[in-house]
Design an enzyme around this catalytic site. Structure first.
Site, short mmCIF file in Angstrom:
data_model
loop_
_atom_site.label_atom_id
_atom_site.label_comp_id
_atom_site.label_asym_id
_atom_site.label_seq_id
_atom_site.Cartn_x
_atom_site.Cartn_y
_atom_site.Cartn_z
N HIS A 1 -6.56 -7.00 12.63
CA HIS A 1 -5.31 -6.24 12.66
C HIS A 1 -5.01 -5.84 14.10
O HIS A 1 -5.91 -5.42 14.83
CB HIS A 1 -5.45 -5.00 11.78
N ARG B 1 0.91 -10.93 6.98
CA ARG B 1 0.98 -9.72 6.15
C ARG B 1 2.23 -8.91 6.51
O ARG B 1 2.30 -8.28 7.56
CB ARG B 1 -0.28 -8.86 6.37
N ASP C 1 12.07 23.34 -1.24
CA ASP C 1 12.74 22.59 -2.31
C ASP C 1 14.24 22.42 -2.12
O ASP C 1 14.89 21.77 -2.93
CB ASP C 1 12.51 23.30 -3.64
N CYS D 1 14.00 24.46 3.47
CA CYS D 1 13.04 25.17 2.62
C CYS D 1 12.15 24.15 1.91
O CYS D 1 12.32 22.95 2.08
CB CYS D 1 13.76 26.03 1.59
N LYS E 1 0.85 -1.21 0.00
CA LYS E 1 0.00 0.00 0.00
C LYS E 1 0.88 1.25 0.00
O LYS E 1 2.09 1.17 0.30
CB LYS E 1 -0.91 -0.02 1.24
N TYR F 1 15.81 30.88 5.56
CA TYR F 1 14.70 31.64 6.13
C TYR F 1 14.82 31.76 7.63
O TYR F 1 15.07 30.79 8.33
CB TYR F 1 13.36 30.95 5.82
N ARG G 1 -10.90 0.28 14.46
CA ARG G 1 -10.71 1.08 13.25
C ARG G 1 -11.74 0.62 12.22
O ARG G 1 -12.66 1.37 11.91
CB ARG G 1 -9.27 0.91 12.72
C1 LIG Z 1 -0.47 -1.68 6.88
C2 LIG Z 1 -1.06 -2.95 7.30
C3 LIG Z 1 -0.26 -4.08 7.51
C4 LIG Z 1 1.25 -4.03 7.47
O1 LIG Z 1 1.71 -3.57 8.72
P1 LIG Z 1 3.27 -3.44 9.05
O2 LIG Z 1 3.29 -3.05 10.48
O3 LIG Z 1 3.82 -2.39 8.17
O4 LIG Z 1 3.87 -4.77 8.80
C5 LIG Z 1 -0.88 -5.28 7.79
N1 LIG Z 1 -2.23 -5.34 7.88
C6 LIG Z 1 -3.03 -4.27 7.72
C7 LIG Z 1 -4.50 -4.42 7.85
C8 LIG Z 1 -2.48 -3.04 7.45
O5 LIG Z 1 -3.27 -1.97 7.31
#
Ligand SMILES: *Cc1c(COP(=O)(O)O)cnc(C)c1O
Length: 426
Positions: free
Chosen positions: A211, A267, A360, A358, A84, A311, A182
């Site tokens: 999660h 994951r 850039d 800055c 992602k 700046y 969430r």
């Molecule tokens: C982003 C995400 C992950 C990955 O998490 P990490 O801590 O970067 O390994 C796994 N599951 C879900 C649902 C996420 O949103």
């Protein structure tokens, strides 16, 4: 050399050239043929040749980190590569391809567009969208075979009906809220939820996941509560005759710290990019950061003592320093709050970043006094500088910057890919 706004890389003075450019020529319009440059010759000017700043991604580090994670997983446990947010700033297509070739079997994205981008690049692996998109995106899910997370009956029914109309299946993963609060169906309403939508023949539950909010935290009470709720809910679904599909809950921290979370699939996100999810895993796992941030010096100034830089001028020269400018600013992810609180690596030395960063550009100082310990540095326009990376014995890591800012590598990696081009090393 005095201040000259039109000084070029080789020190030429372009001011006459600019003044004498006839307006008709300067504003000739967008046609490249007018000036005699072919599209191909223009395209062949690479990102780092257009602006002296770039991000390097070492794909062999990503491959290595995936192997570290895979060795940790039980045999048969699948690996889902989380790509992602443009693979946490590392480039989704390139990372997805290397991850699949290194043994990941599925991909996860946050948005429908991220999934479409992977399909357009010819990637065929299963792709899970980690949240439930609006029902208006259902045609894209079905057309590109993107698997949504599901947690509202309204979406589930709309998805199933749309699939039915087109004579295809409507695969999904059920997201469970086990305490992070969430997204997801609350764990104790999961069986009822699945019963409620199960009349729809096109819907196909390919997975069930949750999660963790605290898999990376020292305190483990909340983590264990989430894990227990998840396991009990999956057991309750099975007892009710519901096939949960692939059961998964582990993120990077859980993969490395809690083997009991691995289940059917895990994951992998931040650790694939080479970062430790928490201090506890350091020393146990050899993770290698894939991202480094590079620039070339675009100007060298020698301000007299007490003259300010950038700046606000809250840095003033001691009179024995050279001030070097590099074309990286907060619009490139070099967060302004780092101003005066970090260093860059130049010629194997740490040099203090000075003055406000800055939008850039920013500046760093090179001490011109002689040191017993090292040779005097002699910075020139065009010399390479590392904002993140190592050049022995000096190093600046993303984690170093995170410590200053009170943030996590996820955020800084995303930020560094905002505008800088990426160069891939294999
Ligand atoms: C982003 C995400 C992950 C990955 O998490 P990490 O801590 O970067 O390994 C796994 N599951 C879900 C649902 C996420 O949103």
């Amino acid at each position: 050399m005095g201040f000259n706004a039109f000084s070029g890389a080789a020190g030429q003075d372009f001011s006459d050239l600019l003044r004498n450019t006839p307006p008709s020529r300067a504003y000739a319009g967008a046609s490249s043929e007018a000036a005699g440059f072919s599209d191909e010759s223009l395209e062949s000017v690479t990102g780092p040749e257009r602006r002296w700043s770039w991000v390097e991604i070492d794909l062999s580090a990503i491959r290595h980190n995936i192997q570290v994670a895979k060795r940790r997983l039980a045999p048969g446990c699948r690996l889902m590569a989380v790509v992602k947010a443009n693979a946490y700033g590392h480039g989704a297509v390139q990372v997805a391809k290397i991850a699949l070739s290194a043994g990941a079997s599925q991909l996860a994205v946050a948005t429908v567009n991220e999934g479409v981008q992977l399909r357009r690049a010819g990637i065929d692996a299963p792709i899970l969208v980690l949240s439930e998109p609006p029902a208006s995106a259902i045609p894209l899910l079905l057309h590109h075979r993107l698997t949504p997370s599901v947690y509202t009956p309204e979406f589930a029914i709309a998805y199933g009906e749309a699939a039915d109309r087109h004579g295809v299946r409507a695969p999904f993963h059920l997201a469970l809220n086990t305490g992070m609060n969430r997204i997801g169906v609350r764990f104790d309403e999961a069986v009822e939820f699945v019963r409620q939508i199960s009349f729809h023949r096109a819907l196909e539950q390919l997975g069930t996941f949750t999660h963790f909010a605290t898999a990376d935290c020292a305190e483990t009470l909340d983590f264990h509560m989430q894990l227990r709720r998840f396991k009990e809910t999956v057991a309750a679904m099975r007892a009710a005759g519901i096939d949960p599909g692939l059961v998964h809950c582990a993120n990077s921290a859980a993969i490395l710290r809690y083997p009991e979370t691995h289940m059917d699939m895990a994951r992998l996100g931040i650790s694939m990019y080479g970062f430790h999810p928490c201090p506890e895993t350091r020393g146990y796992f050899d993770l290698r950061p894939a991202m480094s941030v590079h620039a070339r010096i675009t100007a060298v100034n020698t301000p007299p003592m007490s003259e300010g830089v950038s700046y606000g001028m809250n840095y003033r020269s001691t009179g024995s320093v050279k001030i070097c400018t590099i074309p990286v600013g907060y619009a490139d992810g070099y967060v302004r709050a780092l101003s005066g609180r970090t260093s860059v690596v130049y010629a194997g030395h740490l040099c203090r970043q000075v003055g406000n960063i800055c939008m850039d550009q920013c500046m760093f100082e090179v001490d011109m006094r002689s040191h017993a310990t090292h040779r005097r540095l002699d910075p020139h326009v065009g010399d390479e500088v590392l904002l993140v990376g190592a050049q022995s014995p000096a190093a600046v890591s993303i984690e170093d910057l995170c410590d200053v800012l009170g943030t996590i590598p996820h955020e800084l990696c995303c930020a560094f890919s905002l505008r800088m081009p990426k160069v891939y090393l294999r």
